[in-house]
Design a protein around this motif. Structure first.
Motif, PDB file in Angstrom:
ATOM      1  N   VAL A   1       0.994  -1.328  -0.349  1.00 28.86           N
ATOM      2  CA  VAL A   1      -0.516   0.213  -0.689  1.00 28.86           C
ATOM      3  C   VAL A   1       0.537   1.088  -0.425  1.00 28.86           C
ATOM      4  O   VAL A   1       0.379   2.361  -0.825  1.00 28.86           O
ATOM      5  N   ILE A   2       2.045   1.152   0.321  1.00 27.75           N
ATOM      6  CA  ILE A   2       2.779   2.261   0.308  1.00 27.75           C
ATOM      7  C   ILE A   2       3.091   2.518  -2.026  1.00 27.75           C
ATOM      8  O   ILE A   2       3.657   4.286  -1.513  1.00 27.75           O
ATOM      9  N   ASN A   3       2.587   2.000  -2.380  1.00 29.61           N
ATOM     10  CA  ASN A   3       2.688   2.699  -3.832  1.00 29.61           C
ATOM     11  C   ASN A   3       1.355   2.971  -4.159  1.00 29.61           C
ATOM     12  O   ASN A   3       1.238   3.564  -5.290  1.00 29.61           O
ATOM     13  N   ASP A   4       0.203   2.677  -2.984  1.00 27.47           N
ATOM     14  CA  ASP A   4      -0.918   3.334  -3.160  1.00 27.47           C
ATOM     15  C   ASP A   4      -0.686   4.592  -3.534  1.00 27.47           C
ATOM     16  O   ASP A   4      -2.193   4.417  -2.508  1.00 27.47           O
ATOM     17  N   THR A   5      -0.552   5.265  -4.156  1.00 24.39           N
ATOM     18  CA  THR A   5      -0.815   6.903  -3.880  1.00 24.39           C
ATOM     19  C   THR A   5      -1.962   8.182  -3.990  1.00 24.39           C
ATOM     20  O   THR A   5      -2.177   8.769  -3.854  1.00 24.39           O
ATOM     21  N   GLU A   6      -2.753   6.203  -4.794  1.00 25.87           N
ATOM     22  CA  GLU A   6      -4.065   7.334  -4.656  1.00 25.87           C
ATOM     23  C   GLU A   6      -5.126   7.363  -4.626  1.00 25.87           C
ATOM     24  O   GLU A   6      -6.311   7.016  -4.845  1.00 25.87           O
ATOM     25  N   LEU A   7      -4.736   5.497  -3.488  1.00 22.19           N
ATOM     26  CA  LEU A   7      -5.670   5.095  -2.781  1.00 22.19           C
ATOM     27  C   LEU A   7      -7.395   4.343  -2.956  1.00 22.19           C
ATOM     28  O   LEU A   7      -8.003   4.821  -2.944  1.00 22.19           O
ATOM     29  N   ARG A   8      -6.581   3.672  -3.715  1.00 26.38           N
ATOM     30  CA  ARG A   8      -7.376   2.932  -4.921  1.00 26.38           C
ATOM     31  C   ARG A   8      -7.514   1.359  -4.620  1.00 26.38           C
ATOM     32  O   ARG A   8      -8.873   1.418  -4.998  1.00 26.38           O
ATOM     33  N   VAL A   9      -6.996   1.550  -2.646  1.00 24.48           N
ATOM     34  CA  VAL A   9      -6.732  -0.004  -2.892  1.00 24.48           C
ATOM     35  C   VAL A   9      -7.725  -0.073  -1.388  1.00 24.48           C
ATOM     36  O   VAL A   9      -6.839   0.841  -0.562  1.00 24.48           O
ATOM     37  N   LYS A  10      -8.305  -0.458  -0.554  1.00 22.45           N
ATOM     38  CA  LYS A  10      -9.228  -0.413   0.353  1.00 22.45           C
ATOM     39  C   LYS A  10      -8.759  -2.039   1.341  1.00 22.45           C
ATOM     40  O   LYS A  10      -8.441  -2.791   0.690  1.00 22.45           O
TER      41      LYS A  10
END
Length: 165
Positions: A107-116
């Protein structure tokens, strides 16, 4: 570009989170990982990268022994209908990892916060949780409370749910 393992460790250090990491040959399955059990204490994760019919993405971390009912999990995690495994391209795009290296640290790579982010209640009962540090060639041990702190520091709001029976 996805963050590297070194960048992950620097991020954790900046948060004041101490971890320990054990290097090992690449592990692709829970069965592979179980061969290391004598060496690494704590809860070991199985991570599912899922998507629903509306292209909502979920990262579900459960204990490695857990049985997940993929036909029913959508009710628990709040998905729009049944879920399926996310495609490898989306896994790389959103979490910066390849199949076999799926990890909550992605989740460190999910900068657009697309993943719950969904953490299983049973997994979180362990004082220490073990996950791959963006590569399946190592296992990183982190305190359960620090794992939540890490996920929150990435901008995600981790949900702790009873995913497994």
């Amino acid at each position: 570009m996805p963050k590297t393992e070194a960048e992950l460790f620097a991020f954790l250090a900046d948060l004041g989170i101490e971890v320990s990491t054990l290097r090992h040959p690449p592990l692709f399955t829970v069965a592979d990982s179980q061969a290391l059990r004598g060496e690494i204490a704590g809860g070991h994760t199985k991570n599912l990268f899922l998507k629903d019919k509306k292209d909502n993405f979920f990262l579900v971390s459960v204990d490695e022994e857990a049985v997940v009912d993929l036909k029913q999990i959508h009710h628990v995690i709040g998905a729009a209908g049944r879920v399926s495994f996310g495609r490898p391209e989306r896994l790389m795009e959103l979490l910066g990892v390849v199949p076999g290296a799926v990890t909550v640290f992605g989740v460190i790579n999910d900068t657009e916060l697309r993943v719950k982010v969904v953490l299983d209640q049973e997994l979180m009962r362990h004082a220490v949780i073990n996950a791959h540090p963006l590569t399946n060639e190592a296992t990183t041990s982190i305190a359960a409370a620090d794992l939540v702190k890490f996920v929150e520091a990435t901008g995600h709001d981790p949900v702790i749910l009873k995913v497994t029976g």
